[in-house]
Write a protein that holds these residues in place. Structure first.
Motif, short mmCIF file in Angstrom:
data_model
loop_
_atom_site.label_atom_id
_atom_site.label_comp_id
_atom_site.label_asym_id
_atom_site.label_seq_id
_atom_site.Cartn_x
_atom_site.Cartn_y
_atom_site.Cartn_z
N CYS A 140 -66.88 -11.52 72.30
CA CYS A 140 -65.62 -12.20 72.63
C CYS A 140 -64.68 -11.09 72.01
O CYS A 140 -64.54 -10.36 71.10
CB CYS A 140 -65.27 -13.49 71.62
SG CYS A 140 -66.09 -14.96 72.28
N GLY A 141 -63.30 -10.93 73.04
CA GLY A 141 -62.42 -10.07 72.73
C GLY A 141 -61.15 -10.17 73.55
O GLY A 141 -61.15 -11.31 74.14
N GLY A 153 -61.87 -21.73 71.03
CA GLY A 153 -61.43 -22.54 70.11
C GLY A 153 -61.70 -22.20 68.73
O GLY A 153 -62.52 -21.45 68.08
N ASP A 154 -60.69 -22.72 67.80
CA ASP A 154 -60.86 -22.81 66.33
C ASP A 154 -62.07 -22.87 65.81
O ASP A 154 -62.48 -22.24 64.88
CB ASP A 154 -59.91 -23.31 65.61
CG ASP A 154 -58.47 -22.91 66.04
OD1 ASP A 154 -58.18 -21.88 66.45
OD2 ASP A 154 -57.46 -23.73 65.45
N ASP A 156 -58.59 -10.34 58.45
CA ASP A 156 -58.30 -11.14 59.81
C ASP A 156 -58.75 -10.37 60.99
O ASP A 156 -58.34 -10.69 62.09
CB ASP A 156 -56.73 -11.13 60.04
CG ASP A 156 -56.21 -11.88 58.70
OD1 ASP A 156 -56.92 -13.08 58.34
OD2 ASP A 156 -55.12 -11.55 58.17
N GLY A 157 -59.62 -9.28 61.03
CA GLY A 157 -60.58 -8.88 62.07
C GLY A 157 -59.44 -8.23 63.27
O GLY A 157 -58.40 -7.90 63.22
N ARG A 158 -59.80 -8.64 64.51
CA ARG A 158 -59.00 -8.16 65.66
C ARG A 158 -57.91 -8.86 65.78
O ARG A 158 -57.03 -8.64 66.78
CB ARG A 158 -59.87 -8.20 66.90
CG ARG A 158 -60.39 -9.50 67.39
CD ARG A 158 -61.23 -9.29 68.66
NE ARG A 158 -61.51 -10.77 69.10
CZ ARG A 158 -61.00 -11.47 70.15
NH1 ARG A 158 -59.88 -11.05 70.43
NH2 ARG A 158 -61.46 -12.53 70.23
N TYR A 159 -57.66 -9.95 65.15
CA TYR A 159 -56.40 -10.62 65.32
C TYR A 159 -55.37 -10.22 64.28
O TYR A 159 -54.17 -10.74 64.54
CB TYR A 159 -56.78 -12.13 64.89
CG TYR A 159 -58.20 -12.64 65.42
CD1 TYR A 159 -58.36 -12.92 66.90
CD2 TYR A 159 -58.99 -12.97 64.56
CE1 TYR A 159 -59.43 -13.32 67.20
CE2 TYR A 159 -60.51 -13.35 64.98
CZ TYR A 159 -60.53 -13.52 66.43
OH TYR A 159 -61.84 -13.72 66.77
N ARG A 160 -55.28 -9.05 63.45
CA ARG A 160 -54.48 -8.91 62.70
C ARG A 160 -53.27 -8.15 63.26
O ARG A 160 -53.39 -7.61 64.67
CB ARG A 160 -54.86 -7.92 61.50
CG ARG A 160 -55.61 -6.59 62.07
CD ARG A 160 -56.42 -5.72 61.12
NE ARG A 160 -56.50 -4.70 61.60
CZ ARG A 160 -57.61 -4.20 62.01
NH1 ARG A 160 -58.42 -5.15 62.70
NH2 ARG A 160 -57.82 -2.97 62.50
N PRO A 164 -50.43 -15.51 67.85
CA PRO A 164 -51.28 -16.14 66.86
C PRO A 164 -53.00 -16.19 67.24
O PRO A 164 -53.12 -15.69 68.39
CB PRO A 164 -50.98 -17.72 66.81
CG PRO A 164 -50.28 -17.79 68.24
CD PRO A 164 -50.03 -16.46 68.77
N GLU A 165 -53.64 -16.09 66.05
CA GLU A 165 -55.10 -15.92 66.31
C GLU A 165 -55.86 -17.12 67.42
O GLU A 165 -56.53 -16.80 68.09
CB GLU A 165 -55.71 -16.29 65.04
CG GLU A 165 -57.22 -16.25 64.95
CD GLU A 165 -57.81 -16.40 63.48
OE1 GLU A 165 -59.03 -16.91 63.42
OE2 GLU A 165 -57.32 -15.84 62.52
#
Length: 658
Positions: A185-186, A435-436, A209-213, A427-428
């Motif tokens: 996913c990306g 989904g979360d 926080d990975g790629r969401y930071r 937001p992440e």
């Protein structure tokens, strides 16, 4: 909690001490043997230093121990004493040394210097270098083992989200099925300008926080605003991938293979887009993402520019199995990341380094080597190093600006659009495809790490299956708490997983036969196998227990902590308390409080033991204490237990007669 207190409770302490201690024997017949722990304690005292332990010293005799000490050098003394056990030290500060096991991906800068000198001896011109390139391309691929899983790829179209529009760029999530049921996913960041765009593949690293930071989104959005399509995607077993295969997957050699496969397959798909300029294909990542940049460019010749950040070194392959799990550096008689990156010559290359991690050596070691290789192509100007001596291991503004300048130059991006403040930080949840809690995963999706192992040889997967089983157990325990906080769940899951693995590994790596046969001083009988297992397992370092308990108590309520301990001990506290209430008539509140207190202590101590026989043995010790308490306070345990048994027999007989 001091683990040796348990030996006192077991009444095994004298036996354990005799069994595990290595006496200071000063005779040539015994080779001047002393225990490793004894020698290390002496070194601390003699040189006035502090030693931090990340090693096992149980049953480790040092032969000719005193002869290994160098009165003029603590470091030479440590080298001599640790060498027989494949241990090493790392200096952490003035007078502070961390003792560690040998790390195959991490060497010293001196090792890097020697390796670079060796590699330089292998080629003196473009022709000899090209021969080396051919060998490396072939053998790196073989050592990685990527071709076997590539035979099973699905070729399915990706799942794409709706496009979200921002100032000068758009964002669209992508979930690409690689192996059947397995998704990478990306998010794809695309310029709003028309025409053919450069493409920059941006594998995520190990930053929090990975790629969401925030800084990752700033970099992706800014590069997209300036004219490059950027693809930011998860590590295997990280981010959304963790929801499919758990963190176990990330800590496996399989991750090394799958991450490279993901990069190749994502590039395959993105290059089918009509807005991509195939002459401008870049790779950029930091830390573990930088390690992937090195590997991807070594496997795939479609890249035309590369920028690894705070990652490249000749003496460090990456501290995670996802970077160094497969033996790619054994290719062609031995290589390293510096040489693999040098094979990118003469295409444009930026190396960003800093002064506070392993890349501190780049200006004086790796960069001159890269310049020499690029010189074979008359292209020294195509390789650059931005070194930040006062900075550390991050992807901060200075690193990002270096990356912007590089891609503006080599891909002719629009510098006038360089403005990070124009990037919207999402937001992440907006960046997730499923989904979360992966509630939107397709029906055919893999949902545990074990399901990926069929595509790889057993040599790669055998130990990982045990890890995966432990992780599933830990996941079930954490789920029972109903925390409704993904980050807290992940933290507690990691604590429990690491503890369960440590208990397993200590038990499996320390046979009870290390404890000599003897007599249990408590009952005068020969030590049983269980007795000896308890003794050897009780020597597991206290920090294993303390990390779990301190960590849980930092984020959980005491009731939640007790709920987890109850999972470890299969409900023994409640079960045993119920039995005591049935045996002891009219138990007073004070008596019940004493029983509960001791059962809770037993529960916490029992978690550090491998099997139910051991756990039951720990509870037995505290049950003995409880029963002595009743006797000492006016009760007669034997009579109460006899009356209880007679009552149970009478009830059973009555039921049989009905």
């Amino acid at each position: 909690m001091n683990r040796k207190n348990l030996l006192l409770t077991l009444v095994f302490c004298a036996v354990a001490a005799a069994a595990l201690a290595q006496p200071h024997r000063q005779t040539s017949d015994h080779h001047y043997r002393r225990s490793l722990s004894d020698v290390l304690n002496q070194i601390e005292e003699r040189f006035g230093v502090t030693l931090k332990y990340d090693i096992d010293t149980v049953n480790k005799p040092v032969f000719y121990a005193d002869f290994r000490i160098r009165p003029y050098s603590v470091e030479e003394s440590l080298t001599n004493v640790l060498a027989p056990f494949d241990y090493k030290y790392v200096k952490q500060g003035e007078g502070v040394y961390k003792l560690k096991s040998y790390e195959y991906p991490r060497r010293t800068e001196e090792d890097g210097q020697k390796m670079i000198a060796y590699l330089n001896s292998l080629y003196n011109d473009k022709t000899s270098l090209e021969e080396r390139k051919e060998c490396l391309y072939k053998e790196v691929r073989e050592k990685l083992g990527i071709d076997e899983p590539l035979e099973h790829i699905t070729g399915n179209k990706p799942i794409l989200s709706k496009i979200r529009k921002y100032d000068g760029y758009t964002v669209q999530n992508i979930a690409l099925e690689t192996l059947p049921g397995l998704y990478v996913c990306g998010s794809i960041y695309t310029p709003t300008s028309k025409g053919k765009h450069a493409l920059i593949m941006c594998p995520n690293g190990h930053f929090g926080d990975g790629r969401y930071r925030k800084d990752q989104q700033e970099r992706m959005g800014t590069l997209a605003r300036m004219g490059a399509v950027c693809v930011s995607y998860d590590l295997f077993g990280w981010g959304e991938s963790q929801l499919q295969v758990g963190a176990t997957g990330h800590r496996s050699a399989i991750a090394h293979i799958i991450q490279a496969m993901n990069g190749i397959l994502l590039l395959d798909y993105i290059m089918t887009r009509k807005d991509i300029d195939p002459t401008r294909i870049g790779a950029n990542g930091g830390s573990g993402g930088g390690s992937q940049v090195v590997l991807l460019t070594a496997l795939d010749n479609r890249y035309t520019a590369a920028a690894p950040v705070v990652s490249l070194a000749s003496h460090f392959d990456g501290g995670c199995p996802c970077e160094s799990g497969m033996p790619v550096t054994m290719a062609c008689g031995g290589t390293n990341n510096a040489e693999l990156m040098a094979m990118f010559a003469p295409r444009p290359l930026l190396v960003v380094s800093d002064g506070k991690d392993w890349t501190s050596s780049v200006p004086d070691l790796e960069f001159p080597y890269l310049q020499r290789i690029y010189g074979f192509y008359d292209a020294k100007d195509k390789v650059t190093n931005v070194h930040l001596p006062d900075e550390g291991h991050d992807f901060g503004p200075s690193k990002r600006n270096a990356v912007y300048d590089f891609f503006i130059s080599v891909f002719n991006l629009d510098r006038s659009k360089l403005d990070e403040s124009k990037v919207t930080i999402e937001p992440e949840s907006a960046l997730l495809s499923f989904g979360d809690r992966a509630e939107d995963l397709p029906a055919n999706a893999i949902r545990k790490f074990d399901d990926t192992t069929i595509y790889f040889g057993t040599k790669v997967t055998s130990h990982m299956k045990s890890d995966a089983a432990i992780e599933r157990k830990a996941q079930g325990w954490v789920a029972s708490l109903e925390l409704n906080d993904v980050k807290k769940e992940g933290y507690v899951l990691t604590l429990i997983y690491n503890h369960l693995c440590a208990v397993r590994d200590w038990h499996n790596n320390h046979s009870y036969t290390l404890v000599p046969e003897g007599v249990n001083p408590h009952n005068g009988e020969p030590l049983s196998q269980l007795d000896r297992e308890m003794i050897i397992d009780s020597t597991m370092p206290a920090e294993v227990h303390n990390k779990l308990m301190n960590g849980m108590r930092r984020v959980l309520t005491e009731e939640q902590v007790e709920a987890i301990l109850d999972k470890y001990t299969v409900g023994k506290v409640a079960f045993t308390l119920k039995a005591y209430k049935e045996i002891v008539p009219d138990m007073t509140p004070e008596e019940e409080a004493f029983v509960v207190e001791n059962l809770k202590i037993a529960s916490e101590k029992a978690i550090d033991y491998k099997n139910m026989n051991q756990i039951s043995a720990v509870f037995k010790m505290y049950k003995n204490r409880i029963e002595r308490y009743f006797n000492d306070n006016g009760r007669n345990w034997r009579d109460m237990y006899r009356d209880y048994n007679e009552k149970m027999k009478a009830e059973k007989k009555k039921k049989e007669q009905q």
